[in-house]
Every structure is written in C-alpha cells, then in structure tokens.
Design a protein around this motif. Structure first.
Motif, PDB file in Angstrom:
ATOM      1  N   LYS A 259     120.674  58.340 134.298  1.00  0.00           N
ATOM      2  CA  LYS A 259     119.848  58.940 133.247  1.00  0.00           C
ATOM      3  C   LYS A 259     118.372  58.677 133.465  1.00  0.00           C
ATOM      4  CE  LYS A 259     121.932  56.832 129.856  1.00  0.00           C
ATOM      5  NZ  LYS A 259     122.233  56.450 128.468  1.00  0.00           N
ATOM      6  N   LEU A 260     118.052  57.533 134.091  1.00  0.00           N
ATOM      7  CA  LEU A 260     116.652  57.171 134.325  1.00  0.00           C
ATOM      8  C   LEU A 260     116.530  56.465 135.661  1.00  0.00           C
ATOM      9  CD1 LEU A 260     113.698  56.776 133.182  1.00  0.00           C
ATOM     10  CD2 LEU A 260     114.470  54.515 132.439  1.00  0.00           C
ATOM     11  N   CYS A 261     115.593  56.915 136.471  1.00  0.00           N
ATOM     12  CA  CYS A 261     115.257  56.218 137.717  1.00  0.00           C
ATOM     13  C   CYS A 261     113.747  56.289 137.848  1.00  0.00           C
ATOM     14  CB  CYS A 261     115.954  56.872 138.907  1.00  0.00           C
ATOM     15  SG  CYS A 261     115.527  56.134 140.485  1.00  0.00           S
ATOM     16  N   GLN A 262     113.071  55.255 137.423  1.00  0.00           N
ATOM     17  CA  GLN A 262     111.618  55.295 137.260  1.00  0.00           C
ATOM     18  C   GLN A 262     110.978  54.133 138.015  1.00  0.00           C
ATOM     19  OE1 GLN A 262     110.231  54.096 133.339  1.00  0.00           O
ATOM     20  NE2 GLN A 262     108.870  55.872 133.287  1.00  0.00           N
ATOM     21  N   VAL A 263     110.058  54.446 138.920  1.00  0.00           N
ATOM     22  CA  VAL A 263     109.356  53.412 139.679  1.00  0.00           C
ATOM     23  C   VAL A 263     108.113  52.993 138.890  1.00  0.00           C
ATOM     24  CG1 VAL A 263     108.199  52.841 141.846  1.00  0.00           C
ATOM     25  CG2 VAL A 263     110.179  54.362 141.864  1.00  0.00           C
ATOM     26  N   VAL A 264     108.032  51.700 138.563  1.00  0.00           N
ATOM     27  CA  VAL A 264     106.886  51.193 137.801  1.00  0.00           C
ATOM     28  C   VAL A 264     106.315  49.966 138.498  1.00  0.00           C
ATOM     29  CG1 VAL A 264     107.767  52.017 135.582  1.00  0.00           C
ATOM     30  CG2 VAL A 264     108.354  49.707 136.359  1.00  0.00           C
ATOM     31  N   LYS A 265     105.072  49.652 138.172  1.00  0.00           N
ATOM     32  CA  LYS A 265     104.423  48.460 138.718  1.00  0.00           C
ATOM     33  C   LYS A 265     104.721  47.267 137.818  1.00  0.00           C
ATOM     34  CE  LYS A 265      99.880  46.436 139.474  1.00  0.00           C
ATOM     35  NZ  LYS A 265      98.435  46.663 139.525  1.00  0.00           N
ATOM     36  N   GLU A 266     105.039  46.130 138.415  1.00  0.00           N
ATOM     37  CA  GLU A 266     105.280  44.908 137.668  1.00  0.00           C
ATOM     38  C   GLU A 266     104.241  43.868 138.094  1.00  0.00           C
ATOM     39  OE1 GLU A 266     109.030  42.571 138.270  1.00  0.00           O
ATOM     40  OE2 GLU A 266     109.457  43.419 136.296  1.00  0.00           O
ATOM     41  N   TYR A 267     103.494  43.339 137.124  1.00  0.00           N
ATOM     42  CA  TYR A 267     102.420  42.409 137.466  1.00  0.00           C
ATOM     43  C   TYR A 267     102.985  41.059 137.907  1.00  0.00           C
ATOM     44  CZ  TYR A 267      99.154  45.692 135.375  1.00  0.00           C
ATOM     45  OH  TYR A 267      98.414  46.813 135.100  1.00  0.00           O
ATOM     46  N   THR A 268     102.330  40.448 138.873  1.00  0.00           N
ATOM     47  CA  THR A 268     102.707  39.120 139.352  1.00  0.00           C
ATOM     48  C   THR A 268     101.817  38.069 138.686  1.00  0.00           C
ATOM     49  OG1 THR A 268     101.126  39.109 141.181  1.00  0.00           O
ATOM     50  CG2 THR A 268     103.283  40.115 141.609  1.00  0.00           C
ATOM     51  N   PHE A 269     102.162  36.802 138.901  1.00  0.00           N
ATOM     52  CA  PHE A 269     101.360  35.697 138.369  1.00  0.00           C
ATOM     53  C   PHE A 269      99.917  35.798 138.858  1.00  0.00           C
ATOM     54  CE2 PHE A 269      99.797  31.264 138.991  1.00  0.00           C
ATOM     55  CZ  PHE A 269      99.687  30.921 137.656  1.00  0.00           C
ATOM     56  N   LEU A 270      99.738  36.079 140.151  1.00  0.00           N
ATOM     57  CA  LEU A 270      98.370  36.163 140.677  1.00  0.00           C
ATOM     58  C   LEU A 270      97.630  37.393 140.160  1.00  0.00           C
ATOM     59  CD1 LEU A 270      98.314  34.833 144.344  1.00  0.00           C
ATOM     60  CD2 LEU A 270      97.419  33.805 142.268  1.00  0.00           C
ATOM     61  N   ASP A 271      98.345  38.477 139.827  1.00  0.00           N
ATOM     62  CA  ASP A 271      97.677  39.614 139.180  1.00  0.00           C
ATOM     63  C   ASP A 271      97.004  39.158 137.887  1.00  0.00           C
ATOM     64  OD1 ASP A 271      98.190  41.708 140.956  1.00  0.00           O
ATOM     65  OD2 ASP A 271     100.163  42.103 140.099  1.00  0.00           O
TER      66      ASP A 271
ATOM     67  N   SER B 249     105.104  40.064 130.478  1.00  0.00           N
ATOM     68  CA  SER B 249     105.951  41.234 130.768  1.00  0.00           C
ATOM     69  C   SER B 249     106.692  41.682 129.520  1.00  0.00           C
ATOM     70  CB  SER B 249     106.967  40.911 131.870  1.00  0.00           C
ATOM     71  OG  SER B 249     106.322  40.598 133.076  1.00  0.00           O
ATOM     72  N   ILE B 250     107.275  40.710 128.796  1.00  0.00           N
ATOM     73  CA  ILE B 250     108.013  41.035 127.569  1.00  0.00           C
ATOM     74  C   ILE B 250     107.109  41.785 126.590  1.00  0.00           C
ATOM     75  CG2 ILE B 250     109.019  40.013 125.482  1.00  0.00           C
ATOM     76  CD1 ILE B 250     110.091  37.736 127.343  1.00  0.00           C
ATOM     77  N   HIS B 251     105.852  41.352 126.526  1.00  0.00           N
ATOM     78  CA  HIS B 251     104.921  41.942 125.550  1.00  0.00           C
ATOM     79  C   HIS B 251     104.078  43.072 126.156  1.00  0.00           C
ATOM     80  CE1 HIS B 251     105.825  39.039 122.363  1.00  0.00           C
ATOM     81  NE2 HIS B 251     106.000  38.177 123.347  1.00  0.00           N
ATOM     82  N   LYS B 252     104.422  43.449 127.404  1.00  0.00           N
ATOM     83  CA  LYS B 252     103.764  44.580 128.083  1.00  0.00           C
ATOM     84  C   LYS B 252     102.231  44.453 128.079  1.00  0.00           C
ATOM     85  CE  LYS B 252     107.479  47.942 127.331  1.00  0.00           C
ATOM     86  NZ  LYS B 252     108.503  46.977 126.916  1.00  0.00           N
ATOM     87  N   LEU B 253     101.757  43.230 128.371  1.00  0.00           N
ATOM     88  CA  LEU B 253     100.320  42.984 128.398  1.00  0.00           C
ATOM     89  C   LEU B 253      99.804  43.022 129.834  1.00  0.00           C
ATOM     90  CD1 LEU B 253     100.119  40.042 125.832  1.00  0.00           C
ATOM     91  CD2 LEU B 253      99.403  42.405 125.478  1.00  0.00           C
ATOM     92  N   LYS B 254      98.693  43.714 130.024  1.00  0.00           N
ATOM     93  CA  LYS B 254      98.078  43.815 131.348  1.00  0.00           C
ATOM     94  C   LYS B 254      97.000  42.745 131.506  1.00  0.00           C
ATOM     95  CE  LYS B 254      98.741  48.817 131.816  1.00  0.00           C
ATOM     96  NZ  LYS B 254      98.070  50.121 132.058  1.00  0.00           N
ATOM     97  N   PRO B 255      96.633  42.415 132.754  1.00  0.00           N
ATOM     98  CA  PRO B 255      95.507  41.485 132.953  1.00  0.00           C
ATOM     99  C   PRO B 255      94.238  42.067 132.337  1.00  0.00           C
ATOM    100  CG  PRO B 255      96.707  41.853 135.013  1.00  0.00           C
ATOM    101  CD  PRO B 255      97.235  42.846 134.029  1.00  0.00           C
ATOM    102  N   PRO B 256      93.306  41.206 131.874  1.00  0.00           N
ATOM    103  CA  PRO B 256      92.047  41.716 131.311  1.00  0.00           C
ATOM    104  C   PRO B 256      91.319  42.665 132.263  1.00  0.00           C
ATOM    105  CG  PRO B 256      92.240  39.360 130.904  1.00  0.00           C
ATOM    106  CD  PRO B 256      93.383  39.736 131.800  1.00  0.00           C
ATOM    107  N   HIS B 257      91.335  42.330 133.564  1.00  0.00           N
ATOM    108  CA  HIS B 257      90.752  43.197 134.589  1.00  0.00           C
ATOM    109  C   HIS B 257      91.823  43.393 135.650  1.00  0.00           C
ATOM    110  CE1 HIS B 257      87.183  41.812 132.522  1.00  0.00           C
ATOM    111  NE2 HIS B 257      87.447  40.577 132.893  1.00  0.00           N
TER     112      HIS B 257
END
Length: 516
Positions: free
Chosen positions: A244-256, A494-502
């Motif tokens: 039903k879904l096959c979606q490629v997404v970016k996952e941030y790492t600790f260093l990101d 990741s759980i809260h879908k928060l991106k790095p400030p920059h």
C-alpha cells in the motif's frame, strides 16, 4: 572495551595567512593529521597533498575518520612547508598546528582557529579551518503491506503469514527485513515498517529486490507456489500481496542534529547523604586523596570531558542532594554546589570540579537519598524546550550516588514523565552498596513503569557501577554510559518529527562552473 563506530566523518582542511618560509617564492604547505584516543600516544591518520607556492591552501585530499560520540578523540593538525621528497617531516619547516577534539569539530561543523607554534606562541596571523561532513546514506523506505486470499498451510486453523524482503548481492539474495507474523489469518495486514535504503538495495534505487520494487503507488504481486503451479492446470496464484505504501524518506542521524545546531545541555547531581561517610575520613567516598581524586570526581571528569564538546557555552548547572546546607541547615535535595540558586552554572567541567571541592566542607552529609527532585528540576527545562519547533536542545542529567534510593516510586514517576521529553539520565553508582534498584530503573530488560502503571515512552536511563571500571582504562566508564546517548537523542527527535535548527544538507551550495 569494544564499541561500535557511530559513523564516518570526512574532514576538509584549508588555511589562511601561513608563515612564508621560502626565499624568492612562497611556502609549499602540507597538512598532517595525528590522533590520540588514550594516554599520550599519538598516531598519524594521514597527510594531504602538498600545495605549491601558496599561503592560503585549500587541500583537496580529505581525512576520513571513524567517529565515536562516547570517546574524546584528540586531533592534531600540523602544517609543514615541504621542500624535499623525504617522508620524515622533521627536516621540513614547521608552519603551525592546531590541537582540538573531533567532538569540537563536528559540533561547530566549520571550525576555524589560529595556528600555534611548538612553544604555543601564535604562528603569525595563520589560521586553519576544518569542515566536517558525515559520510552516510540516511534514507529509509517506509512500507505498508497487506495480502489477500493466501493459501492455507495449516491443518488446524489458518496460516500465520509474514513477509521477507531480500537484497540482491554479488553472492545471491540476502535477507534485509522480516515483518512480524500475523497469526491465523489468510488476509493479513502487517504493521507499517521501515527498512534503511542501504540495507534494502545498497542505496541503488534501480537494483532489484525480492517482494517489492521501488514505487510510491500501491503495487500488487501474486504469490506463486511453483509446486502447485506444476501440478494444477488452472492454477492462478496462492494469494496476492499488496504494497500500500513504499516511500523513500530521509532519516536524520545524531550528527545531523549536532552539526545542525542542537545543543546538549549537561547537568550534574551529586549525592551528599550520610552513608558516604565523613569526608575527612579516608574511608569516605567523598574523601579527596592526596592526589586530588575520589570516585565522584573521577566520574565527573570521565563523562563531562566527552559531553562538554557538544555545549557551545560550556556552562553546566551542578547540584547536590541529601545534605543539610547553610545557613538554616535544612535538608535539601536540590541545592546548587555554588549556593547560588539564581545562577547554578559552573564554567566548564573544571568549574564543576572546583564547585564540588569548595562545597564539600560547607555542608553536613545527611539523607535520605531522593532522586526525584533533581530529575524533575531538569525535566522542567526540558519541558520548556518542547515549545521550540526544531531539535535545538537535549538535556543530559548525570547523577552520581552511593546507595539505595529512598523515593523509588516518585523517581519512577519522574523518569516516566521525563521519557516524553528531550532528556536522558545517567546514573553512576560509587562504592560497594546494593544497586539492584538502579538496575531496575535502567530499562534494558523492558520499559520502566510508574506506580500508576504508565509506561516510559523511551528507555532514557543508563546505570553503571563505578567499581566495574576501577581497573579499566580511564575512558572505559564514559564509553559504557554514553554509548546509548546518540540513539536516545535521535529516537526522541524522530518520534516528534523535529528537524535540526539548520539542516546540514540544505546549506547553500557553491556556484557551479557554468554560473561563474
């Protein structure tokens, strides 16, 4: 003590205003990188190319280093003017050096500092810039899948189906992921799952995989049983699997997050209860030896020296608990070591150590051993940080204690509450007490529950007894207690879908050749 490499980091080096050691031309600089992770032993990581006749070189050759969060990785960049073909650098002119840590470089991402000579005097106006970049493919594939009308393989009841995804390799098909088993169901729907793109197809979007092809629209695949196909004339299939879904997404790492501006806020909590013994007695855990150490100080140094690189202002709140404090001699479970509630911050780990030394003779060790006040104190700041819309702050509380917790139920509740916040707790047990309750708080054997039955959202507590590391290398304690922290940071954001400030990968790129 073996640890896993968190990731690989690529370092790019450039210099400005180097000393000119050549007559009739300019210096021909080269950069050599030395590294030290234990003791005083340095080893060479590599060298850049020599840049001819240049006082502001941009070195093309990169240094690639295994990055470990939980180890202080000291780096020494040496710049030399190369005037001969020998490998030995002792016969080349020294233009300056920079000593720093890999943690400092990755936390600032672009690290510019003055070069110094061997006597620590400035190397003229020379500067060095190191730019760090993580080497990674952090894309993941999100899947949702179901099946219809599968063959029944069980005599009693229905089949228990699951899916397996295989990666194509040079030696054949390699299992990349197995879903959960859906019991007794010929029309199963599996829980959504994710597979790192590297694990699924080596990052190559055109490579075949078993079970699924890369698409963002639902796809259906017939399940073919080759034996049935040969035996039954009108055989169609043994059911249909629908992706039903096959979606490629970016996952941030600790260093990101770190390179993107996330700050790790470090707080120390020290046990001043009476069970530690009279600090004047050599038998006391708070007794400072003639060499200036005790188990409390060793724990502060070990963990603090790693974490301080990830906090830009290097100002750390430090608290005590379980002591009677002046002037009223009331018992406090949350007093600043510097006795300044309005400003409990200490300058660097050295400041925390000094505040502890000054505080120790001024308080009366008492009790009981209550953790919840200091956990709730840090949690209040972590709660404020949740108002921000990016992954800008994460809090780490180090508690150093000698004994059994008195307020176990309140501490369980405080930890369960903190598990929903950008916060982790490290507990180091000093002395030889029974630390069974501490092991219980460390949720490695299952999620911690509050007395109300509420379950922790994440495992955020790491406990180790200090004496396990008494005969180990000095770095071993920090490696053990900090190894899980990068994963805890990533899991929260990741759980809260928060991106790095920059976002490190959305920085403006250099103009292309055609635009010049």
């Amino acid at each position: 003590m073996a640890t896993q490499c968190v990731t690989k980091v690529e370092l790019t080096v450039s210099c400005e205003n180097l000393l000119d050691k050549d007559i009739g031309s300019k210096s021909d600089p080269l950069c050599v990188l030395l590294m030290n992770t234990t003791g005083s032993q340095w080893y060479e990581v590599g060298r850049t190319e020599k840049v001819q006749n240049c006082l502001a070189p941009k070195f093309a050759k990169k240094f690639i280093i295994d990055y470990y969060f939980e180890i202080v990785q000291k780096l020494k960049f040496g710049i030399y003017d190369i005037d001969n073909k020998t490998v030995d650098l002792s016969d080349d002119d020294f233009l300056g050096e920079l000593e720093c840590t890999l943690g400092q470089v990755v936390s600032s991402r672009k690290h510019t500092r003055p070069l110094v000579l061997k006597n620590n005097r400035p190397a003229g106006r020379g500067t060095i810039t190191i730019i760090a970049e993580e080497i990674k493919d952090n894309r993941v594939v999100n899947f949702e899948a179901e099946a219809r009308k599968l063959d029944n393989k069980d005599f009693f009841g229905k089949s228990d189906p699951y899916l397996e995804f295989y990666k194509q390799t040079e030696t054949g098909w390699q299992l990349a992921h197995r879903t959960e088993v859906v019991k007794n169901n010929l029309n199963p729907t599996w829980k959504p799952f994710r597979i790192p793109l590297q694990s699924l197809c080596g990052g190559d979007m055109d490579k075949h995989i078993k079970v699924c092809r890369h698409t963002t629209t639902p796809a259906e695949f017939e399940c073919i049983n080759s034996k049935k196909q040969q035996k039954k004339k009108g055989y169609k299939n043994s059911g249909v699997v629908s992706v039903k879904l096959c979606q490629v997404v970016k996952e941030y790492t600790f260093l990101d997050y770190i390179m993107g501006g996330c700050q790790i806020n470090f707080t120390v909590g020290i046990d001043f209860t009476g069970s530690n013994g009279d600090p004047k007695s050599p038998r006391s855990l708070h007794y400072i030896s003639p060499q200036g150490v005790n188990e409390y100080l060793s724990a502060i140094w070990s963990v603090g020296m790693v974490i301080q690189d990830y906090d830009s202002d290097k100002m750390f709140p430090a608290f005590g608990f379980g002591a009677q404090i002046p002037p009223t001699w009331q018992v406090s479970h949350e007093f600043p070591l510097n006795f300044n509630p309005a400003n409990p911050f200490c300058a660097g780990i050295e400041g925390v150590v000094e505040a502890y030394r000054v505080c120790l003779p001024q308080v009366k060790l008492y009790g009981p051993t209550n953790f919840s006040p200091i956990i709730n104190h840090v949690a209040r700041f972590a709660m404020q940080a949740t108002q921000q819309k990016t992954a800008s702050q994460y809090f780490v509380l180090l508690i150093i204690t000698d004994g059994v917790i008195t307020d176990l139920d309140q501490t369980r509740s405080a930890i369960v509450n903190a598990s929903r916040l950008p916060m982790s707790i490290i507990i180091i047990g000093v002395g030889g007490a029974d630390f069974t309750a501490m092991e219980f708080l460390d949720g490695d054997d299952g999620r911690l529950r509050a007395p109300t039955g509420e379950t922790a959202a994440r495992d955020i507590v790491q406990f180790v007894p200090f004496r396990q590391f008494q005969n180990a290398p000095r770095e071993a304690l920090a490696q053990s207690v900090l190894a899980e922290l990068p994963g805890q940071v990533v899991s929260y954001f990741s759980i809260h879908k928060l991106k790095p400030p920059h976002d490190p990968e959305s920085q403006p790129s250099a103009p292309s050749a055609s635009a010049l």
